[in-house]
Design a protein around this motif. Structure first.
Motif, PDB file in Angstrom:
ATOM      1  N   GLY A  87      -3.734 -36.632  16.352  1.00  0.00           N
ATOM      2  CA  GLY A  87      -4.789 -35.836  15.730  1.00  0.00           C
ATOM      3  C   GLY A  87      -4.262 -34.534  15.169  1.00  0.00           C
ATOM      4  O   GLY A  87      -4.653 -34.104  14.080  1.00  0.00           O
ATOM      5  N   GLU A  88      -3.336 -33.896  15.888  1.00  0.00           N
ATOM      6  CA  GLU A  88      -2.733 -32.652  15.412  1.00  0.00           C
ATOM      7  C   GLU A  88      -1.926 -32.905  14.144  1.00  0.00           C
ATOM      8  O   GLU A  88      -1.944 -32.102  13.210  1.00  0.00           O
ATOM      9  CB  GLU A  88      -1.844 -32.064  16.496  1.00  0.00           C
ATOM     10  CG  GLU A  88      -1.262 -30.708  16.129  1.00  0.00           C
ATOM     11  CD  GLU A  88      -0.360 -30.161  17.222  1.00  0.00           C
ATOM     12  OE1 GLU A  88      -0.183 -28.942  17.271  1.00  0.00           O
ATOM     13  OE2 GLU A  88       0.161 -30.974  18.017  1.00  0.00           O
ATOM     14  N   PHE A  89      -1.229 -34.030  14.106  1.00  0.00           N
ATOM     15  CA  PHE A  89      -0.453 -34.378  12.917  1.00  0.00           C
ATOM     16  C   PHE A  89      -1.360 -34.597  11.710  1.00  0.00           C
ATOM     17  O   PHE A  89      -1.077 -34.130  10.604  1.00  0.00           O
ATOM     18  CB  PHE A  89       0.359 -35.653  13.194  1.00  0.00           C
ATOM     19  CG  PHE A  89       0.860 -36.329  11.952  1.00  0.00           C
ATOM     20  CD1 PHE A  89       1.946 -35.825  11.260  1.00  0.00           C
ATOM     21  CD2 PHE A  89       0.233 -37.470  11.472  1.00  0.00           C
ATOM     22  CE1 PHE A  89       2.401 -36.449  10.111  1.00  0.00           C
ATOM     23  CE2 PHE A  89       0.690 -38.100  10.326  1.00  0.00           C
ATOM     24  CZ  PHE A  89       1.776 -37.579   9.648  1.00  0.00           C
ATOM     25  N   ILE A  90      -2.477 -35.297  11.917  1.00  0.00           N
ATOM     26  CA  ILE A  90      -3.388 -35.605  10.808  1.00  0.00           C
ATOM     27  C   ILE A  90      -4.007 -34.331  10.246  1.00  0.00           C
ATOM     28  O   ILE A  90      -4.182 -34.191   9.030  1.00  0.00           O
ATOM     29  CB  ILE A  90      -4.485 -36.587  11.280  1.00  0.00           C
ATOM     30  CG1 ILE A  90      -3.862 -37.952  11.604  1.00  0.00           C
ATOM     31  CG2 ILE A  90      -5.564 -36.744  10.212  1.00  0.00           C
ATOM     32  CD1 ILE A  90      -4.837 -38.938  12.210  1.00  0.00           C
ATOM     33  N   MET A  91      -4.316 -33.374  11.121  1.00  0.00           N
ATOM     34  CA  MET A  91      -4.959 -32.139  10.674  1.00  0.00           C
ATOM     35  C   MET A  91      -3.983 -31.194   9.974  1.00  0.00           C
ATOM     36  O   MET A  91      -4.386 -30.226   9.327  1.00  0.00           O
ATOM     37  CB  MET A  91      -5.592 -31.422  11.867  1.00  0.00           C
ATOM     38  CG  MET A  91      -6.775 -32.153  12.474  1.00  0.00           C
ATOM     39  SD  MET A  91      -8.125 -32.427  11.311  1.00  0.00           S
ATOM     40  CE  MET A  91      -8.643 -30.745  10.997  1.00  0.00           C
ATOM     41  N   LYS A  92      -2.674 -31.442  10.101  1.00  0.00           N
ATOM     42  CA  LYS A  92      -1.649 -30.593   9.486  1.00  0.00           C
ATOM     43  C   LYS A  92      -1.874 -29.112   9.804  1.00  0.00           C
ATOM     44  O   LYS A  92      -2.137 -28.289   8.924  1.00  0.00           O
ATOM     45  CB  LYS A  92      -1.621 -30.795   7.970  1.00  0.00           C
ATOM     46  CG  LYS A  92      -1.082 -32.135   7.534  1.00  0.00           C
ATOM     47  CD  LYS A  92      -0.988 -32.218   6.015  1.00  0.00           C
ATOM     48  CE  LYS A  92      -0.285 -33.487   5.579  1.00  0.00           C
ATOM     49  NZ  LYS A  92      -0.988 -34.700   5.923  1.00  0.00           N
ATOM     50  N   PRO A  93      -1.751 -28.722  11.069  1.00  0.00           N
ATOM     51  CA  PRO A  93      -2.016 -27.329  11.445  1.00  0.00           C
ATOM     52  C   PRO A  93      -0.852 -26.404  11.106  1.00  0.00           C
ATOM     53  O   PRO A  93      -0.087 -25.991  11.977  1.00  0.00           O
ATOM     54  CB  PRO A  93      -2.229 -27.424  12.953  1.00  0.00           C
ATOM     55  CG  PRO A  93      -1.343 -28.553  13.366  1.00  0.00           C
ATOM     56  CD  PRO A  93      -1.307 -29.531  12.217  1.00  0.00           C
ATOM     57  N   ILE A  94      -0.688 -26.077   9.831  1.00  0.00           N
ATOM     58  CA  ILE A  94       0.397 -25.193   9.408  1.00  0.00           C
ATOM     59  C   ILE A  94      -0.116 -23.758   9.522  1.00  0.00           C
ATOM     60  O   ILE A  94      -0.898 -23.302   8.702  1.00  0.00           O
ATOM     61  CB  ILE A  94       0.832 -25.509   7.972  1.00  0.00           C
ATOM     62  CG1 ILE A  94       1.186 -26.985   7.841  1.00  0.00           C
ATOM     63  CG2 ILE A  94       2.023 -24.644   7.570  1.00  0.00           C
ATOM     64  CD1 ILE A  94       1.343 -27.444   6.422  1.00  0.00           C
ATOM     65  N   ARG A  95       0.336 -23.051  10.551  1.00  0.00           N
ATOM     66  CA  ARG A  95      -0.190 -21.719  10.834  1.00  0.00           C
ATOM     67  C   ARG A  95       0.748 -20.607  10.374  1.00  0.00           C
ATOM     68  O   ARG A  95       0.501 -19.448  10.659  1.00  0.00           O
ATOM     69  CB  ARG A  95      -0.457 -21.592  12.340  1.00  0.00           C
ATOM     70  CG  ARG A  95      -1.414 -22.647  12.877  1.00  0.00           C
ATOM     71  CD  ARG A  95      -1.696 -22.439  14.353  1.00  0.00           C
ATOM     72  NE  ARG A  95      -2.593 -23.455  14.884  1.00  0.00           N
ATOM     73  CZ  ARG A  95      -2.200 -24.581  15.458  1.00  0.00           C
ATOM     74  NH1 ARG A  95      -0.917 -24.841  15.548  1.00  0.00           N
ATOM     75  NH2 ARG A  95      -3.076 -25.459  15.904  1.00  0.00           N
ATOM     76  N   ASN A  96       1.806 -20.952   9.698  1.00  0.00           N
ATOM     77  CA  ASN A  96       2.779 -19.954   9.276  1.00  0.00           C
ATOM     78  C   ASN A  96       2.197 -19.071   8.167  1.00  0.00           C
ATOM     79  O   ASN A  96       1.767 -19.560   7.127  1.00  0.00           O
ATOM     80  CB  ASN A  96       4.052 -20.654   8.779  1.00  0.00           C
ATOM     81  CG  ASN A  96       5.134 -19.671   8.401  1.00  0.00           C
ATOM     82  OD1 ASN A  96       5.208 -19.222   7.259  1.00  0.00           O
ATOM     83  ND2 ASN A  96       5.978 -19.322   9.349  1.00  0.00           N
ATOM     84  N   GLN A  97       2.192 -17.766   8.410  1.00  0.00           N
ATOM     85  CA  GLN A  97       1.571 -16.831   7.460  1.00  0.00           C
ATOM     86  C   GLN A  97       2.335 -16.769   6.149  1.00  0.00           C
ATOM     87  O   GLN A  97       1.730 -16.680   5.072  1.00  0.00           O
ATOM     88  CB  GLN A  97       1.496 -15.443   8.095  1.00  0.00           C
ATOM     89  CG  GLN A  97       0.661 -14.430   7.311  1.00  0.00           C
ATOM     90  CD  GLN A  97      -0.823 -14.562   7.574  1.00  0.00           C
ATOM     91  OE1 GLN A  97      -1.278 -15.586   8.059  1.00  0.00           O
ATOM     92  NE2 GLN A  97      -1.574 -13.533   7.263  1.00  0.00           N
ATOM     93  N   ASP A  98       3.664 -16.807   6.204  1.00  0.00           N
ATOM     94  CA  ASP A  98       4.460 -16.752   4.977  1.00  0.00           C
ATOM     95  C   ASP A  98       4.174 -17.944   4.080  1.00  0.00           C
ATOM     96  O   ASP A  98       4.131 -17.807   2.850  1.00  0.00           O
ATOM     97  CB  ASP A  98       5.948 -16.700   5.314  1.00  0.00           C
ATOM     98  CG  ASP A  98       6.372 -15.349   5.868  1.00  0.00           C
ATOM     99  OD1 ASP A  98       5.581 -14.393   5.738  1.00  0.00           O
ATOM    100  OD2 ASP A  98       7.467 -15.244   6.435  1.00  0.00           O
TER     101      ASP A  98
END
Length: 241
Positions: A94-105
């Motif tokens: 589920g985490e992979f599907i949601m693509k949780p890219i939290r990097n601010q840059d």
């Protein structure tokens, strides 16, 4: 998986590149590289470390259960372990599907791409933005493959999640222009003697300012898109007022 040709796998230099319409032929997105979306998902999952680790753990537990189940205590241990590890596998997928890219840059670079290219809704500019963002994630080790976003709609939807539902103020004069004006007319803009100036320091660019400008561009693109599909929309809106 199809291997892209040399022409379609050339890394784009976003700092000194021609307009998007001149390079779009050299942009290859995962939707064109893989045979199907399923093959793309399987490829990505194999390269997603949390899924691989938890999947191998579940396989080991099943094999141990099949070959070493010589007592109730052992069986109970295997069942309890599977009961704990299977939800972990589901959560990692589920985490992979949601693509949780939290990097601010990364988010700032995406906003800069939108501000620079002013992409139209369903426009070809989003192909270039998607390619550049995939390369950025891979080059900065934020994603294990250069194929994070499957197509331009995938990247566009990620961008919309950043701005959707938020309220923004329209951008005024930039701080740079204010500094220029101050240098050209120092007598009228310098603070009185004894006055104290204050500011809030941001480590890096002002994220909210970039977000606001990108949202303004997207809103204008949305208006242009629906105006093109329904040219009489303004007249219809006036009738309802």
């Amino acid at each position: 998986m199809q291997a892209p040709s040399e022409n379609t796998d050339v890394k784009l230099d976003t700092s000194n590149e021609p307009s998007a319409h001149l390079i779009e032929e050299n942009v290859a997105l995962p939707e064109e590289i893989f045979h199907s979306y399923l093959s793309y998902i399987l490829y990505e999952m194999v390269h997603y470390i949390p899924i691989v680790i938890i999947f191998l753990l579940n396989v080991c537990l099943v094999l141990l259960f099949l070959f070493f189940h010589d007592g109730p205590g052992t069986i109970l241990f295997y069942v309890f372990s599977l009961f704990c590890s299977l939800p972990m596998l589901v959560a990692s997928v589920g985490e992979f599907i949601m693509k949780p890219i939290r990097n601010q840059d990364f988010k700032i670079n995406l906003l800069v791409e939108v501000i620079k290219r002013k992409p139209a809704v369903k426009g070809k500019e989003w192909r270039t933005i998607t390619y550049n963002m995939n390369q950025y994630l891979f080059d900065h080790r934020l994603w294990n493959t250069p194929y994070c976003f499957y197509d331009d709609e995938d990247c566009h939807h990620y961008f919309l999640r950043l701005i959707e539902g938020k309220t923004f103020k329209k951008q005024g004069d930039s701080p740079t222009s204010n500094v220029t004006d101050a240098q050209s007319n120092e007598a009228t803009t310098s603070p009185p003697i004894g006055a104290t100036e204050s500011f809030t320091f941001h480590s890096g660019p002002n994220y909210q300012k970039y977000l606001s400008k990108a949202a303004e561009i997207e809103q204008q693109s949305q208006d242009n898109y629906w105006q093109g599909r329904h040219p009489d929309i303004d007249a219809l809106l006036k009738k309802t007022e």
